[in-house]
Enzyme design. Sequence first.
Site, PDB file in Angstrom:
ATOM      1  N   LYS A  52      -2.441  -0.410  -3.296  1.00 42.00           N
ATOM      2  CA  LYS A  52      -1.692   0.875  -2.600  1.00 42.00           C
ATOM      3  C   LYS A  52      -0.305   0.796  -3.442  1.00 42.00           C
ATOM      4  O   LYS A  52       0.240   1.884  -3.882  1.00 42.00           O
ATOM      5  CB  LYS A  52      -1.411   0.713  -1.389  1.00 42.00           C
ATOM      6  CG  LYS A  52      -2.473   1.209  -0.529  1.00 42.00           C
ATOM      7  CD  LYS A  52      -2.595   0.980   1.143  1.00 42.00           C
ATOM      8  CE  LYS A  52      -3.781   1.070   1.681  1.00 42.00           C
ATOM      9  NZ  LYS A  52      -3.954   0.781   3.084  1.00 42.00           N
ATOM     10  N   GLN A  96      -0.610  -2.383   7.300  1.00 41.05           N
ATOM     11  CA  GLN A  96      -2.062  -2.659   6.909  1.00 41.05           C
ATOM     12  C   GLN A  96      -2.833  -3.356   7.942  1.00 41.05           C
ATOM     13  O   GLN A  96      -2.342  -4.291   8.765  1.00 41.05           O
ATOM     14  CB  GLN A  96      -2.008  -3.785   5.572  1.00 41.05           C
ATOM     15  CG  GLN A  96      -3.568  -3.808   5.363  1.00 41.05           C
ATOM     16  CD  GLN A  96      -3.937  -2.572   4.505  1.00 41.05           C
ATOM     17  OE1 GLN A  96      -3.413  -1.677   3.903  1.00 41.05           O
ATOM     18  NE2 GLN A  96      -5.370  -2.357   4.811  1.00 41.05           N
ATOM     19  N   ASP A 119      -0.557   7.081   7.170  1.00 39.66           N
ATOM     20  CA  ASP A 119      -1.864   6.877   7.345  1.00 39.66           C
ATOM     21  C   ASP A 119      -2.557   7.797   8.182  1.00 39.66           C
ATOM     22  O   ASP A 119      -3.837   8.036   8.420  1.00 39.66           O
ATOM     23  CB  ASP A 119      -1.984   5.387   7.994  1.00 39.66           C
ATOM     24  CG  ASP A 119      -2.346   4.487   7.228  1.00 39.66           C
ATOM     25  OD1 ASP A 119      -2.877   4.676   6.321  1.00 39.66           O
ATOM     26  OD2 ASP A 119      -1.728   3.333   7.410  1.00 39.66           O
TER      27      ASP A 119
END
Length: 279
Positions: A52, A96, A119
């Site tokens: 990422k 995460q 997200d």
Amino acid sequence: MAQLIDGKKISQEIKDELKEKVAELKEQGIEGALAVIQVGNDPASSVYVRNKKRACEYIGIRSESYELPEETTEDELLTLIETLNEDPKINGILCQLPVPVHMDENKIIRTIAPEKDVDGFHTQNVGALVVGQTGFVSCTPAGVIQLLKRSGIEIAGKHCVVVGRSNIVGKPMALLMLQENATVTICHSRTADLQSMCRQADILIVAVGKPKMITAEYVKEGATVIDVGIHRQENGKLCGDVDFEQVAPIAGAITPVPGGVGPMTIAMLMNNCVEAMTR
Ligand code: GUN
């Protein structure tokens, strides 16, 4: 043999489009930054986080890394998120998952400001998706839509069967396909006669987390098969939830593993980051 849906190529196209857009925004004085939080050092998470950050670098947005030890308290993490929520230089925040067991995942997701939740996990963003309003959409299912569209696969009017009902993939996937005017069936571990349900699909999307579970008997001839799963086999090779060798000769189009859905998740995360900059 089925048409191979090339996620590597399509994700690269998307990242290149975003790179151009970021350069244009920079000329207008708009800069972006993504905060990436990882708690503990789960090896799989470390790989995802590294990829990422690399993608951010590629498209030209800054990433700020927060690598917190496993023993971090939930309060400490929530305080960090609140600080990032208030920071005008940060447009996107990503924590995460999974977080260590002593933390409440839902509470963490709820604390991220919805307008920075790249997200698309916050209930406000999920709710926006349900009622068809603007919000951030979960990256993996958004990536599947791009794979289908950019491969020239018609969605409207098709029967789409989604196998799996997770909050991150299955549920938003079904909603996105509905938004694209597919007729949608959601199947899960308690579905009776899963095989015959799957065999009715024009587009079969599988996110169950079981290696090679979908064999030839589950697939109608000519169907499009999208495999969201990824597993490391004993021989060291990767495989998906779909038995590719069995299904590819029957399917009309299919995603490989690796190189199908996987690379799309990060491309769509980058898309959400750029959207966060422009909103
Ligand atoms: N863990 C597995 N997939 C994801 C994802 O898309 N986002 C975050 N934050 N964590 C994950």
